[in-house]
Write a protein that holds these residues in place. Structure first.
Motif, PDB file in Angstrom:
ATOM      1  N   ASP A 147       0.812  -1.207   0.000  1.00 26.87           N
ATOM      2  CA  ASP A 147       0.000   0.000   0.000  1.00 26.87           C
ATOM      3  C   ASP A 147       0.856   1.271   0.000  1.00 26.87           C
ATOM      4  OD1 ASP A 147      -2.832  -0.193  -0.064  1.00 26.87           O
ATOM      5  OD2 ASP A 147      -2.919   1.108   1.703  1.00 26.87           O
ATOM      6  N   MET A 148       2.175   1.110   0.184  1.00 26.09           N
ATOM      7  CA  MET A 148       3.053   2.283   0.342  1.00 26.09           C
ATOM      8  C   MET A 148       3.639   2.754  -0.985  1.00 26.09           C
ATOM      9  SD  MET A 148       5.242   1.136   3.641  1.00 26.09           S
ATOM     10  CE  MET A 148       4.473   0.742   5.203  1.00 26.09           C
ATOM     11  N   PHE A 149       4.132   3.996  -0.994  1.00 27.93           N
ATOM     12  CA  PHE A 149       4.737   4.528  -2.220  1.00 27.93           C
ATOM     13  C   PHE A 149       6.061   3.857  -2.547  1.00 27.93           C
ATOM     14  CE2 PHE A 149       3.339   9.013  -0.809  1.00 27.93           C
ATOM     15  CZ  PHE A 149       2.040   8.621  -0.845  1.00 27.93           C
ATOM     16  N   VAL A 150       6.777   3.418  -1.494  1.00 28.19           N
ATOM     17  CA  VAL A 150       8.091   2.828  -1.748  1.00 28.19           C
ATOM     18  C   VAL A 150       7.934   1.643  -2.692  1.00 28.19           C
ATOM     19  CG1 VAL A 150       9.384   3.528   0.275  1.00 28.19           C
ATOM     20  CG2 VAL A 150       7.883   1.569   0.427  1.00 28.19           C
ATOM     21  N   GLU A 202       5.873   1.544  -5.194  1.00 24.35           N
ATOM     22  CA  GLU A 202       5.826   2.114  -6.554  1.00 24.35           C
ATOM     23  C   GLU A 202       7.242   2.299  -7.084  1.00 24.35           C
ATOM     24  OE1 GLU A 202       3.740   5.802  -6.690  1.00 24.35           O
ATOM     25  OE2 GLU A 202       1.946   4.981  -5.758  1.00 24.35           O
ATOM     26  N   SER A 203       8.100   2.867  -6.231  1.00 23.41           N
ATOM     27  CA  SER A 203       9.490   3.103  -6.646  1.00 23.41           C
ATOM     28  C   SER A 203      10.179   1.776  -6.913  1.00 23.41           C
ATOM     29  CB  SER A 203      10.248   3.844  -5.546  1.00 23.41           C
ATOM     30  OG  SER A 203       9.620   5.053  -5.289  1.00 23.41           O
ATOM     31  N   HIS A 212       9.402   0.397 -10.147  1.00 23.04           N
ATOM     32  CA  HIS A 212      10.026   1.128 -11.243  1.00 23.04           C
ATOM     33  C   HIS A 212      11.548   0.961 -11.235  1.00 23.04           C
ATOM     34  CE1 HIS A 212       6.073   3.119 -11.400  1.00 23.04           C
ATOM     35  NE2 HIS A 212       6.354   3.235 -12.671  1.00 23.04           N
ATOM     36  N   HIS A 243      13.691   1.157  -8.602  1.00 29.25           N
ATOM     37  CA  HIS A 243      14.476   1.781  -7.523  1.00 29.25           C
ATOM     38  C   HIS A 243      14.434   0.839  -6.317  1.00 29.25           C
ATOM     39  CE1 HIS A 243      14.591   5.537  -9.808  1.00 29.25           C
ATOM     40  NE2 HIS A 243      13.334   5.263 -10.107  1.00 29.25           N
ATOM     41  N   GLU A 280      14.771   1.785  -2.475  1.00 24.69           N
ATOM     42  CA  GLU A 280      13.711   2.548  -1.803  1.00 24.69           C
ATOM     43  C   GLU A 280      12.966   1.677  -0.782  1.00 24.69           C
ATOM     44  OE1 GLU A 280      12.414   5.984  -2.198  1.00 24.69           O
ATOM     45  OE2 GLU A 280      14.540   5.980  -2.674  1.00 24.69           O
ATOM     46  N   LYS A 320      13.743   1.580   2.929  1.00 18.85           N
ATOM     47  CA  LYS A 320      13.299   2.648   3.847  1.00 18.85           C
ATOM     48  C   LYS A 320      12.340   2.082   4.894  1.00 18.85           C
ATOM     49  CE  LYS A 320      13.238   6.737   0.900  1.00 18.85           C
ATOM     50  NZ  LYS A 320      12.291   7.623   0.216  1.00 18.85           N
ATOM     51  N   VAL A 321      11.609   1.046   4.497  1.00 19.94           N
ATOM     52  CA  VAL A 321      10.643   0.447   5.415  1.00 19.94           C
ATOM     53  C   VAL A 321      11.351  -0.058   6.664  1.00 19.94           C
ATOM     54  CG1 VAL A 321       8.891  -1.369   5.649  1.00 19.94           C
ATOM     55  CG2 VAL A 321       9.139  -0.152   3.502  1.00 19.94           C
ATOM     56  N   LEU A 351      13.525   1.377   8.258  1.00 17.30           N
ATOM     57  CA  LEU A 351      13.630   2.477   9.224  1.00 17.30           C
ATOM     58  C   LEU A 351      12.517   2.377  10.256  1.00 17.30           C
ATOM     59  CD1 LEU A 351      14.458   5.520   6.971  1.00 17.30           C
ATOM     60  CD2 LEU A 351      15.796   4.739   8.914  1.00 17.30           C
TER      61      LEU A 351
END
Lengths: 229, 334
Positions: free
Chosen positions: B75-78, B80-81, B84, B86, B89, B92-93, B95
Motif C-alpha cells: 500500500d506504500m509509495f516505496v 511504486e518506486s 520502477h 528503484h 527505496e 526505507k521500510v 527504518l
C-alpha cells in the motif's frame, strides 16, 4: 536583546470576508512549490460554499492549507521521522525518509496532505527538469508555509500574491503588528479547536453568513408592482 | 436575527488512503497473533501438551502476521518506486521496523510500535515453536531444526510468556493504529483496540475449532486432549462473540452520542447491508447460534467448522467496514 534572539512565532490569518475565489493563491503555490496540478493535487485549496438557511443564502470562499498544528497528529503518526517540526514550529516533510504509509494523511484532521506519486515525480521532472525538480522521490507532500521564503524574510507565495489581502502573515511575537492583533484579540480563531491540535492558521468568520431574514412578501410585492408599472 | 453559525458547519468525506490491503493486514495481524497467543496460553497457563498443534499453529501465526505485513508495504509509495526499478527505496521500510525513534526521539507512532511488536512476536514465537520441534510431527524429521530448537528448550517457558505478551500487544495494536486520526470518528474511538482484541481472539479460537475438528490426532491421548481443547475453545468463542456484541453496542452508543460526525457514521454503517447482513448477522450472530447448538447437541458437531469459517469471515468484514467507514469530519462547509 531578548526579542532579537527569540524565534519567530509565525502565524497565518485568513479573512473569509475578503476572499473572492480567484485561486491566485493556488497558482502561486503551484508554481513556487511544484505541486502536481495535472493531478489536481494542491498544497492549498479554495473551497466554495453556499450557505442556505430558509430564504437566506450566503456564498463564500474558504481557503485552506496545512494548519501547522503545534500538537501535531501527523508528526505523532509518522513512523520514520519523515514528518518533523522546525525550531519555529513549521511542520515539514523530509521526502527521503517518507515510506508512503499514509499514516500522516489519515491522521491529519484538515485534509492538508496528499500523495506525491511516482508518476507525479516523473511528470514534475519532465516539466521542471531533473536538476530543478524539488520533488525527487515519491512522498507525502504538504504546505511548508514556504519555509524557504519565510526564513529569508519573505512572505509565503500565496500571501504575496493574494489580491485582496485575505491571506495575511504575521509573527505573534510582535504584538504591535495589526495582523498579530487579530489573533491575540481573539477575533481570528483556529479551526476545530476542540481537537486540541493548536493550529497556527486562524480564520476570521464571514459576517455575510449572519444575514438578516429577508421579507419575501415585500420582495414579491415589489416585483409585482414593478411589472404592473 | 436569524443566521447561519459558521462554526457549526461540517463536511463529511470518506478516506481513500487505507483500503482492502490494510484491512487484510489488520485481519491477518490479529488472527496470527491470536493463534500464537492461544498456543502459548494453552501450553503455559493451562499446562496442556500438544506440541504438534501448538508448534504448527505458532508457525502459522507468525507466517500470517508477516504475510499481512506485506499488504501494508504494498500500500506504500516505496513499493511504486521498487516496481520502477528503484530497489533500494524498499529498504526505507526498515527504518520503521528498526525504530527510527532512536534517531528522532519520537516514540509515538503506532506503526513503529506495531512493527516492533510484530518483530518480537515473530522472533520469540518462532523460537518457542522450534523449542518443541523434537516432539512436533514433520519438524522432528529435520535434523538441524531439532538441533536449533534444543538450544532454546531450557528457556521455553520464558519464550512462551514473552510471546504471549507480544501477541497481546499485536492484537491491540491493530486497533491503536487507527486511533491516530482525530477527525475520523469510527477510528479515533476509545473502544476500537478492545473491539479488535476481542475479535482477534475470536478468530484465533476459530482456527483451533477447525484444527481440533479436522485433525483429531492419531493416539487416544491426543484425540482426548484435542476434543477437550476443541470443546473449550467453542465455549470460549461463545463468550467472546457475546463480548464482541456488547463491545459493538458500546462502540455505536459512543459513536452516536459523542460526535456530530459519529452520528453520520452511525446511520450510514447501520444502514449498510454488507455491514449488518454480512458482519453482524453472518459473521457474528449466526456463528454464535451455530456454536451454541454444536456445543449442546453432539450430533450436530458438523456445525463447528461452518461456524468457525463464518467467524473468520466476520473478523475480516469488521476490519474492512471500520476502514471503509473511516469518514473525516472536516471543519468547513461544503
Amino acid at each position: 536583546m531578548e526579542n532579537k534572539n527569540k524565534l519567530p512565532n509565525w502565524a497565518f490569518v485568513i479573512d473569509l470576508n475578503s476572499c473572492i475565489g480567484c485561486n491566485a493563491c493556488m497558482a502561486a503555490c503551484t508554481q513556487e512549490n511544484q505541486t502536481p496540478y495535472w493531478a489536481e493535487k494542491f498544497r492549498t485549496k479554495v473551497e466554495q460554499a453556499e450557505l442556505v438557511k430558509g430564504d437566506n443564502v450566503g456564498r463564500f470562499f474558504f481557503p485552506r492549507l496545512c494548519m501547522h498544528c503545534q500538537n501535531t497528529p501527523c508528526y505523532y503518526a509518522c513512523p520514520t521521522g519523515a514528518t518533523y517540526k522546525t525550531p519555529e514550529g513549521v511542520v515539514m516533510v523530509n521526502q527521503d525518509l517518507c515510506i508512503g504509509c499514509e499514516a500522516c494523511v489519515t491522521a491529519c484532521p484538515y485534509d492538508a496532505r496528499y500523495r506525491y506519486d511516482y508518476e507525479d515525480v516523473v511528470k514534475n521532472k519532465e516539466l521542471f527538469g531533473e536538476e530543478f525538480s524539488i520533488h525527487q522521490v515519491p512522498h507525502v507532500d504538504k504546505c511548508t508555509f514556504c519555509y524557504h521564503r519565510i526564513t529569508k524574510g519573505l512572505e509565503p507565495a500565496c500571501v504575496a500574491t493574494c489580491p485582496t489581502d485575505c491571506r495575511m502573515w504575521t509573527d505573534l511575537n510582535n504584538p504591535e503588528d495589526p495582523v498579530a492583533q487579530l489573533v491575540l484579540s481573539g477575533r481570528a480563531k483556529p479551526l476545530a479547536e476542540h481537537l486540541g491540535t493548536n493550529p497556527k492558521v486562524y480564520y476570521i468568520a464571514p459576517s455575510s453568513t449572519k444575514v438578516e431574514p429577508v421579507d419575501m412578501e415585500e420582495v414579491y410585492s415589489a416585483e409585482r408592482g414593478g411589472k404592473e408599472e | 436575527m436569524v443566521g447561519i453559525d459558521f462554526h457549526q458547519l461540517l463536511t463529511f468525506e470518506p478516506q481513500h488512503h487505507w483500503g482492502v490491503g490494510v484491512a487484510i493486514y489488520l485481519f491477518l495481524g490479529g488472527l496470527g497473533a491470536a493463534i500464537g497467543f492461544l498456543a502459548t496460553m494453552y501450553k503455559h497457563v493451562f499446562k496442556k501438551d500438544d506440541p504438534s498443534m501448538f508448534s504448527w499453529s505458532m508457525l502459522l501465526g507468525v507466517l500470517l502476521v508477516n504475510f499481512g505485513g506485506i499488504f501494508l508495504v504494498l500500500d506504500m509509495f516505496v513499493w511504486e518506486s521498487f516496481l520502477h526499478g528503484h530497489i533500494f527505496e524498499i529498504f526505507k521500510v526498515l527504518l520503521a521496523l528498526f525504530g527510527a525513534a532512536v534517531f528522532n526521539g519520537n516514540f509515538h507512532p503506532w506503526i513503529q510500535i506495531g512493527a516492533n511488536l510484530i518483530m518480537w512476536f515473530s522472533i520469540l514465537g518462532l523460537l518457542w515453536a522450534l523449542s518443541m520441534a523434537d516432539r512436533t510431527a514433520l519438524l522432528n524429521k529435520i535434523g538441524f531444526v531439532v538441533k536449533i530448537g534444543n538450544i532454546f528448550k531450557p528457556i521455553q517457558g520464558l519464550l512462551g510468556w514473552l510471546t504471549m505478551f507480544s501477541a497481546l500487544g499485536v492484537m491491540a495494536y491493530t486497533g491503536f493504529l487507527l486511533s491516530v486520526a482525530p477527525s475520523i470518528p469510527a477510528w479515533s474511538h476509545p473502544l476500537l483496540p478492545v473491539l479488535f482484541l476481542i475479535s482477534a481472539l475470536s478468530t484465533g479460537t476459530a482456527w483451533y475449532m477447525l484444527w481440533t475438528y479436522f485433525a483429531r490426532g492419531k493416539d487416544e491421548q491426543t484425540k482426548e486432549l484435542r476434543e477437550h481443547i476443541g470443546h473449550q475453545v467453542e465455549w470460549a468463542d461463545i463468550a467472546l462473540i457475546g463480548l464482541e456484541l456488547l463491545a459493538i453496542g458500546a462502540y455505536f452508543n459512543y459513536l452516536y452520542y459523542a460526535y456530530a460526525g459519529g452520528k453520520y457514521v452511525f446511520h450510514h454503517m447501520l444502514s449498510d447491508m454488507g455491514f449488518v447482513g454480512g458482519f453482524l448477522f453472518l459473521g457474528l450472530i449466526i456463528p454464535w447460534i451455530l456454536e451454541f447448538i454444536a456445543a449442546k447437541v453432539h450430533s450436530l458437531r458438523i456445525l463447528v467448522p461452518l461456524a468457525a469459517l463464518l467467524v473468520l469471515f466476520g473478523g475480516f468484514l469488521l476490519r474492512y467496514y471500520i476502514l471503509h467507514y473511516g469518514i473525516y469530519t472536516y471543519p468547513w462547509p461544503s
